[in-house]
Scaffold this motif. Structure first.
Motif, PDB file in Angstrom:
ATOM      1  N   SER A 153       1.051  -1.099   0.150  1.00  0.00           N
ATOM      2  CA  SER A 153      -0.045  -0.058  -0.131  1.00  0.00           C
ATOM      3  C   SER A 153       0.776   1.225   0.020  1.00  0.00           C
ATOM      4  CB  SER A 153      -0.879   0.059   1.450  1.00  0.00           C
ATOM      5  OG  SER A 153      -1.662   1.165   1.299  1.00  0.00           O
ATOM      6  N   ASN A 154       0.237   2.230  -0.274  1.00  0.00           N
ATOM      7  CA  ASN A 154       1.006   3.677  -0.039  1.00  0.00           C
ATOM      8  C   ASN A 154       0.582   4.160   1.266  1.00  0.00           C
ATOM      9  OD1 ASN A 154       2.256   4.178  -2.457  1.00  0.00           O
ATOM     10  ND2 ASN A 154       0.429   4.505  -3.661  1.00  0.00           N
ATOM     11  N   ALA A 155       0.126   3.605   2.311  1.00  0.00           N
ATOM     12  CA  ALA A 155      -0.326   4.049   3.322  1.00  0.00           C
ATOM     13  C   ALA A 155       0.278   2.842   4.349  1.00  0.00           C
ATOM     14  CB  ALA A 155      -1.847   4.216   3.759  1.00  0.00           C
ATOM     15  N   PRO A 156       0.579   3.133   5.753  1.00  0.00           N
ATOM     16  CA  PRO A 156       0.995   1.935   6.635  1.00  0.00           C
ATOM     17  C   PRO A 156      -0.024   0.954   6.754  1.00  0.00           C
ATOM     18  CG  PRO A 156       1.582   4.069   7.436  1.00  0.00           C
ATOM     19  CD  PRO A 156       0.688   4.541   6.226  1.00  0.00           C
ATOM     20  N   ILE A 157       0.408  -0.496   6.830  1.00  0.00           N
ATOM     21  CA  ILE A 157      -0.279  -1.366   6.797  1.00  0.00           C
ATOM     22  C   ILE A 157       0.238  -2.569   7.619  1.00  0.00           C
ATOM     23  CG2 ILE A 157      -1.851  -1.476   4.625  1.00  0.00           C
ATOM     24  CD1 ILE A 157       0.719  -2.846   3.342  1.00  0.00           C
ATOM     25  N   ALA A 158       0.813  -2.224   9.015  1.00  0.00           N
ATOM     26  CA  ALA A 158       1.373  -3.009   9.929  1.00  0.00           C
ATOM     27  C   ALA A 158       0.456  -3.639  10.847  1.00  0.00           C
ATOM     28  CB  ALA A 158       2.722  -2.486  10.409  1.00  0.00           C
ATOM     29  N   ARG A 159      -0.545  -2.782  10.878  1.00  0.00           N
ATOM     30  CA  ARG A 159      -1.737  -3.395  11.894  1.00  0.00           C
ATOM     31  C   ARG A 159      -3.061  -3.263  11.376  1.00  0.00           C
ATOM     32  NH1 ARG A 159       1.452   0.375  14.483  1.00  0.00           N
ATOM     33  NH2 ARG A 159      -0.380   1.809  14.678  1.00  0.00           N
ATOM     34  N   PRO A 160      -3.951  -4.381  11.620  1.00  0.00           N
ATOM     35  CA  PRO A 160      -5.099  -4.391  11.095  1.00  0.00           C
ATOM     36  C   PRO A 160      -5.824  -2.991  10.996  1.00  0.00           C
ATOM     37  CG  PRO A 160      -5.006  -6.061  12.566  1.00  0.00           C
ATOM     38  CD  PRO A 160      -3.843  -5.450  12.704  1.00  0.00           C
ATOM     39  N   GLU A 161      -5.629  -2.271  12.207  1.00  0.00           N
ATOM     40  CA  GLU A 161      -6.449  -0.988  12.468  1.00  0.00           C
ATOM     41  C   GLU A 161      -5.998   0.105  11.354  1.00  0.00           C
ATOM     42  OE1 GLU A 161      -3.835  -1.049  15.948  1.00  0.00           O
ATOM     43  OE2 GLU A 161      -4.984  -2.411  14.873  1.00  0.00           O
ATOM     44  N   GLU A 162      -4.823  -0.195  10.702  1.00  0.00           N
ATOM     45  CA  GLU A 162      -4.018   0.968   9.778  1.00  0.00           C
ATOM     46  C   GLU A 162      -4.725   0.703   8.460  1.00  0.00           C
ATOM     47  OE1 GLU A 162       0.357   1.943  11.524  1.00  0.00           O
ATOM     48  OE2 GLU A 162      -0.063   0.049  10.209  1.00  0.00           O
ATOM     49  N   PHE A 163      -5.626  -0.384   8.074  1.00  0.00           N
ATOM     50  CA  PHE A 163      -5.978  -0.578   6.883  1.00  0.00           C
ATOM     51  C   PHE A 163      -7.366   0.293   6.560  1.00  0.00           C
ATOM     52  CE2 PHE A 163      -3.346  -4.183   7.012  1.00  0.00           C
ATOM     53  CZ  PHE A 163      -2.952  -4.722   5.584  1.00  0.00           C
ATOM     54  N   SER A 164      -7.931   0.625   7.839  1.00  0.00           N
ATOM     55  CA  SER A 164      -9.505   1.119   7.714  1.00  0.00           C
ATOM     56  C   SER A 164      -9.343   2.455   6.864  1.00  0.00           C
ATOM     57  CB  SER A 164      -9.676   1.530   9.129  1.00  0.00           C
ATOM     58  OG  SER A 164     -10.956   2.023   9.159  1.00  0.00           O
ATOM     59  N   GLY A 165     -10.404   2.722   5.934  1.00  0.00           N
ATOM     60  CA  GLY A 165     -10.601   3.654   5.210  1.00  0.00           C
ATOM     61  C   GLY A 165      -9.654   3.738   3.802  1.00  0.00           C
ATOM     62  N   GLN A 166      -8.959   2.511   3.664  1.00  0.00           N
ATOM     63  CA  GLN A 166      -8.096   2.623   2.594  1.00  0.00           C
ATOM     64  C   GLN A 166      -8.995   1.680   1.427  1.00  0.00           C
ATOM     65  OE1 GLN A 166      -3.799   1.378   2.560  1.00  0.00           O
ATOM     66  NE2 GLN A 166      -3.585   1.721   4.933  1.00  0.00           N
ATOM     67  N   THR A 167      -8.549   1.780   0.078  1.00  0.00           N
ATOM     68  CA  THR A 167      -9.046   1.050  -0.999  1.00  0.00           C
ATOM     69  C   THR A 167      -7.898  -0.068  -1.587  1.00  0.00           C
ATOM     70  OG1 THR A 167     -10.400   3.120  -1.579  1.00  0.00           O
ATOM     71  CG2 THR A 167     -10.232   1.412  -3.198  1.00  0.00           C
ATOM     72  N   PHE A 168      -8.348  -1.095  -1.805  1.00  0.00           N
ATOM     73  CA  PHE A 168      -7.484  -2.246  -2.075  1.00  0.00           C
ATOM     74  C   PHE A 168      -8.265  -2.883  -3.397  1.00  0.00           C
ATOM     75  CE2 PHE A 168      -4.932  -1.866   1.229  1.00  0.00           C
ATOM     76  CZ  PHE A 168      -3.840  -2.742   1.184  1.00  0.00           C
ATOM     77  N   ARG A 169      -7.226  -3.125  -4.393  1.00  0.00           N
ATOM     78  CA  ARG A 169      -7.619  -3.910  -5.503  1.00  0.00           C
ATOM     79  C   ARG A 169      -7.550  -5.200  -5.226  1.00  0.00           C
ATOM     80  NH1 ARG A 169      -5.476  -8.429  -8.555  1.00  0.00           N
ATOM     81  NH2 ARG A 169      -6.632  -8.525 -10.557  1.00  0.00           N
ATOM     82  N   VAL A 170      -8.767  -6.256  -5.541  1.00  0.00           N
ATOM     83  CA  VAL A 170      -8.842  -7.353  -5.071  1.00  0.00           C
ATOM     84  C   VAL A 170      -9.324  -8.235  -6.708  1.00  0.00           C
ATOM     85  CG1 VAL A 170      -9.099  -7.367  -2.714  1.00  0.00           C
ATOM     86  CG2 VAL A 170     -11.162  -7.522  -4.346  1.00  0.00           C
TER      87      VAL A 170
END
Length: 336
Positions: A153-170
């Protein structure tokens, strides 16, 4: 039909005056979508060598890489209808063909330890999973691992709570969409060929792929963070046309399955080496790399696995629930 004609003709030939049948000489065509440098192609070529040696040259596997015989859907259908002998295909592309296959979309299905993951396959899960294809006009002779997805990601993703609000391609999978939603992520199915641009322009913040894919497709150029999560199973199956498979001599079938069993450990090692080489280059490119501890992995699994499991079971019907029970028994046997 030409293949079956060869079998019938070969079986009928006898050495003049002896009554002893000549050895059949059979060539099977196997197609796949990956490059000639891929682990799948390396494995299939090694299998072909082992099969030729094990059958004294009476059986040959001819491998066609990189969609030479069509895309995965076209090749699966060609195998089903007898226009192609076999295909080695990613399970991720087969959810529409076999809904049970979507079990592989559940995050953290396998542990990060490759030996334990293989032990789960060997504890009955791989056989049951393969069997689910056999009612669909194909014969599955094996399931093998082809990598494990990581997060970038372009934002921190080391902890589950850091994913909130991000958009991911799946990939296009409701199991993945619901699993990522459990982290507060908006999951967007985007064609693979458009992913680099989507990351570069900020349409999505992040994605999931194996390390060698992240490097080879240059996604690391447009990402800042990599978390080694080992969360997503990339699995392949080898599917044969049923008439072709049943028409082979017993020793030919045995040679193919033995070659597959012998090659899987080499394939796992080949994929691991490719991942390690890619990770070194990704680190050199300056990405922030976070390696999850066992406790951190457990935290992610506690959030994403139940969400993915429930989304799968809701859609997979009785057969899907039966396969999941086989998986759960195998997982508990290995991990507990």
């Amino acid at each position: 039909m030409a293949f079956l004609d060869r079998i019938v003709t070969g079986a009928a030939l006898c050495l003049l005056g002896t009554g002893i049948a000549q050895a059949q000489e059979v060539t099977l065509r196997i197609g796949h979508v990956e490059t000639p440098q891929s682990t799948t192609h390396v494995m299939l070529e090694a299998m072909a060598e082992a099969v030729a040696a094990g059958t004294d040259g009476t059986l040959a596997l001819q491998i066609f890489p990189q969609s030479q015989l069509g895309g995965q859907r076209e090749m699966t259908e060609a195998v089903q209808f007898g226009a192609l002998d076999a295909t080695a295909g990613p399970v991720a592309f087969m959810g529409g063909f076999n809904p049970v296959a979507s079990i592989m979309d559940i995050p953290f299905l396998y542990p990060a330890d490759a030996e334990k993951a293989q032990a789960i396959r060997d504890a009955g899960f791989a056989d049951a999973f393969c069997e689910s294809f056999n009612e669909l006009g194909v014969t599955c002779i094996g399931l093998y691992p082809n990598g494990t997805k990581q997060f970038t990601s372009n934002a921190p993703i080391a902890r589950p709570e850091e994913f909130s609000g991000q958009t991911f391609r799946v990939m296009e999978s409701m199991v993945l969409v619901e699993a990522f939603r459990s982290l507060g992520v908006t999951a967007v199915p985007i064609p693979f060929g458009e992913l680099y641009t989507a990351l570069q322009t900020g349409i999505v913040d992040g994605e999931e792929n194996p390390l060698d894919t992240i490097y080879n497709m240059k996604f690391f150029e447009v990402q800042e963070h990599l978390t080694l999560s080992w969360h997503g199973a990339i699995e392949n199956v080898i599917l044969f046309n049923p008439a072709v498979w049943s028409g082979l001599e017993d020793n030919h079938r045995a040679a193919i399955t033995a070659a597959l069993d012998e090659t899987i450990p080499e394939m796992i090692a080949h994929k691991a080496a490719a991942g390690e080489a890619s990770l070194r280059k990704i680190r050199e490119a300056g990405l922030t790399v976070h390696e999850l501890s066992e406790d951190e992995l457990a935290q992610f699994r506690a959030v994403m696995f139940p969400a993915g499991r429930d989304a799968y079971l809701e859609r997979a019907g009785d057969k899907g629930r039966a396969i999941f029970e086989v998986y759960r028994a195998a997982y508990d046997k290995v991990m507990n």
